[in-house]
Write an enzyme that holds these catalytic residues in place. Structure first.
Site, PDB file in Angstrom:
ATOM      1  N   ASN A   1     -14.849  41.493  14.468  1.00 52.75           N
ATOM      2  CA  ASN A   1     -15.972  41.275  15.201  1.00 52.75           C
ATOM      3  C   ASN A   1     -17.296  41.351  14.460  1.00 52.75           C
ATOM      4  O   ASN A   1     -18.378  40.740  14.647  1.00 52.75           O
ATOM      5  CB  ASN A   1     -16.194  42.452  16.019  1.00 52.75           C
TER       6      ASN A   1
ATOM      7  N   HIS B   1     -53.665  10.624  29.806  1.00 55.54           N
ATOM      8  CA  HIS B   1     -52.693  10.091  30.908  1.00 55.54           C
ATOM      9  C   HIS B   1     -52.431   8.725  30.810  1.00 55.54           C
ATOM     10  O   HIS B   1     -52.078   7.842  31.402  1.00 55.54           O
ATOM     11  CB  HIS B   1     -53.713  10.057  32.376  1.00 55.54           C
TER      12      HIS B   1
ATOM     13  N   LYS C   1     -34.741  -9.812  20.049  1.00 51.52           N
ATOM     14  CA  LYS C   1     -34.869  -8.372  20.110  1.00 51.52           C
ATOM     15  C   LYS C   1     -34.884  -7.529  18.878  1.00 51.52           C
ATOM     16  O   LYS C   1     -34.112  -7.935  17.924  1.00 51.52           O
ATOM     17  CB  LYS C   1     -33.806  -7.714  21.063  1.00 51.52           C
TER      18      LYS C   1
ATOM     19  N   GLU D   1     -35.075   6.193  19.834  1.00 53.68           N
ATOM     20  CA  GLU D   1     -34.470   6.400  21.060  1.00 53.68           C
ATOM     21  C   GLU D   1     -33.289   7.406  20.803  1.00 53.68           C
ATOM     22  O   GLU D   1     -33.161   8.304  21.835  1.00 53.68           O
ATOM     23  CB  GLU D   1     -33.761   5.054  21.694  1.00 53.68           C
TER      24      GLU D   1
ATOM     25  N   SER E   1     -29.766  -7.302  19.373  1.00 54.01           N
ATOM     26  CA  SER E   1     -29.158  -7.211  20.534  1.00 54.01           C
ATOM     27  C   SER E   1     -28.056  -8.097  20.423  1.00 54.01           C
ATOM     28  O   SER E   1     -27.956  -8.908  19.727  1.00 54.01           O
ATOM     29  CB  SER E   1     -30.315  -7.440  22.070  1.00 54.01           C
TER      30      SER E   1
HETATM   31  N1  ARG Z   1     -12.699  33.813  16.437  1.00 54.96           N
HETATM   32  C1  ARG Z   1     -13.459  34.710  17.113  1.00 54.96           C
HETATM   33  C2  ARG Z   1     -14.817  34.528  17.404  1.00 54.96           C
HETATM   34  O1  ARG Z   1     -15.312  33.305  16.904  1.00 54.96           O
HETATM   35  C3  ARG Z   1     -13.646  35.677  16.087  1.00 54.96           C
HETATM   36  C4  ARG Z   1     -13.591  37.578  16.556  1.00 54.96           C
HETATM   37  C5  ARG Z   1     -12.428  37.586  17.158  1.00 54.96           C
HETATM   38  N2  ARG Z   1     -12.584  38.857  17.508  1.00 54.96           N
HETATM   39  C6  ARG Z   1     -11.615  39.233  18.486  1.00 54.96           C
HETATM   40  N3  ARG Z   1     -11.603  40.670  18.739  1.00 54.96           N
HETATM   41  N4  ARG Z   1     -10.673  38.796  19.177  1.00 54.96           N
HETATM   42  O2  ARG Z   1     -15.622  35.165  18.320  1.00 54.96           O
END
Ligand code: ARG
Length: 459
Positions: free
Chosen positions: A111, A157, A284, A291, A278
């Protein structure tokens, strides 16, 4: 073994193949491999410094990570197994250096790891995007310098309004793009704090030194709250917003280039190298690049909105929904880079047709304000001058002429303040040159704006 899950201990059954594929972020997060390895190295160095791992183990880990990084950079190793890039690198490390590899994940979680990786990746990409923006600014500066005196109609405008110079028009975009750079820099400043060491959510019982790891990674410090460190993705949103604004600016300029390239305008002609033909209409020459930039703006907005929506109902801390933070911003980064890469040479190689701009400027009574100002400067209240000038314009339309060709006797039917000097005063070049107010369209003022841009690019 390759696919045995890290968490296998708690589970009796293995993950269903369909669920496994659905769950995996490896196909898209492997682009962060350098950031993941850089983050792991800083983490390992911190573990050694704090005596959490033995120095000899960390030396082995560093050696293993260095080898993996080199192999991935050279394309000898491709991340193709595992749930995500974090697990891939860790598994590869353990395959290379054995049991010691399993010590790397001490006092860390995926995390905080993913939050670090994404910040490092986006910081790197943001700096590249800023360089591309500067290249585009340099192309705009070149064209603006060449056309500081080129008269064109300015519009409101999309109706001809007042004469301006083409250099002035281009420098308006330069001002917007400089703010885009500043917005990206601001977002990077706020993003530049390290979540590493927040661990899963609550911090850790190990005696870590988060500030040290943060410093190794070039962060300005560590995130103060571990829950915040692993939970928020506002830094992604801020960049997605800055990039959306940038695309909006590019899209407006694209729209103008498309208009200016049409036979109705013929103000500019894009080079053959940045246009397409084109399949059926031999005559063209289409502004496809412009675009596409205009078109791709939509997906960049969409990516931002998708992430806002994904995050809005998530309880703290990490939820798997947050894995959805990556593909959108990656697509945005790629899109913005592609657009800027094609835009700068497209602008630089664009041919400008001052004669067509001037011809357009001569129609549409764009010196009418100057006629009113002429009377005002001779003492008439502006509102009265405005009304008389409107009547003169109506007279010109009825007589199929314009303000520069209307005879003096006719002018004097409307006010005896008109004298022969009126023709000089409403000459387009004079109208433009007189607009010397700060930021105005006069060549002098445009050259000042150009100097500011040049100083900015050289600093
Ligand atoms: N692949 C996960 C993501 O991109 C990584 C973190 C995963 N953590 C977990 N507790 N499953 O968020």
């Amino acid at each position: 073994m390759a696919n045995e899950k890290m968490w296998a201990g708690r589970f009796q059954e293995s993950l269903d193949a369909v669920a496994d594929k659905f769950n995996s972020s490896l196909p898209f997060d492997r682009r962060m491999f350098e950031d993941d390895i850089e983050g792991s190295m800083a983490h390992a160095a911190m573990l050694a410094k704090c005596g959490i791992l033995q120095k000899s183990d960390v030396d082995l880990i560093m050696e293993g990570l260095t080898g993996i990084l080199a192999d991935m950079r050279e394309g000898r190793l491709v991340a193709d197994v595992g749930e995500d890039i974090h697990m891939f690198v860790e598994a590869e490390l353990t395959a290379r250096i054995g049991e010691v590899g399993k010590r790397l994940h001490t006092a860390r979680s995926r995390n905080d790891q993913v939050a670090v990786d994404l910040r490092l990746y986006l910081r790197r990409q943001s700096l590249e995007i800023i360089e591309l923006l500067k290249a585009l600014l340099a192309s705009l500066a070149k064209q603006a310098a060449a056309h500081a005196d080129t008269i064109m109609p300015g519009y409101t405008h999309l109706q001809r309004a007042q004469p301006i110079t083409f250099g002035h028009h281009l420098l308006a975009y330069a001002a917007m793009l400089m703010r885009d750079i500043s917005r990206i820099e601001d977002a990077v400043l706020r993003m530049n704090y390290s979540p590493l060491g927040s661990c899963a959510l609550a911090g850790t019982t190990y005696p870590t030194d988060r500030a040290y790891a943060a410093e190794l990674l070039g962060f300005d410090g560590a995130c103060e709250n571990s829950l915040d460190g692993v939970s928020d993705r506002d830094f992604v949103l801020e960049l997605a917003g800055a990039f959306s604004t940038l695309m909006m600016h590019l899209s407006r300029l694209s729209e103008e280039i498309i208009l200016w390239s049409s036979w109705e305008f013929r103000f500019v002609e894009l080079s053959d190298a940045f246009t397409t033909g084109s399949s059926i209409m031999p005559q063209k020459k289409n502004s496809d690049m412009a675009e596409l930039v205009r078109g791709k703006t939509g997906r960049v907005y969409g990516n931002m909105l998708a992430l806002y929506t994904t995050l809005k109902g998530l309880p703290l801390a990490y939820n798997k929904d947050m894995q959805e933070d990556k593909e959108g911003i990656f697509d945005t980064v790629d899109t913005v880079k592609d657009c800027l890469t094609v835009f700068a040479p497209m602008i630089e190689t664009m041919t400008v047709h001052p004669e067509n701009m001037l011809a357009a400027a001569k129609g549409g009574f764009i010196n009418a304000t100057d006629v009113a100002d002429y009377l005002t400067k001779k003492g008439m209240p502006f509102r009265s001058a405005y009304k008389i000038t409107g009547e003169l314009v109506a007279r010109c339309i009825a007589d199929r002429t314009d303000l520069s060709s209307l005879p003096l006797e006719v002018y004097r039917e409307y006010s005896d303040l008109f004298e022969a000097d009126v023709y000089h005063e409403i000459d387009l070049a004079v109208c433009v040159a007189r607009r010397t107010s700060y930021g105005g369209t006069g060549p002098e003022s445009v050259r000042h704006q150009l100097q500011l841009l040049t100083d900015y690019l050289n600093k």
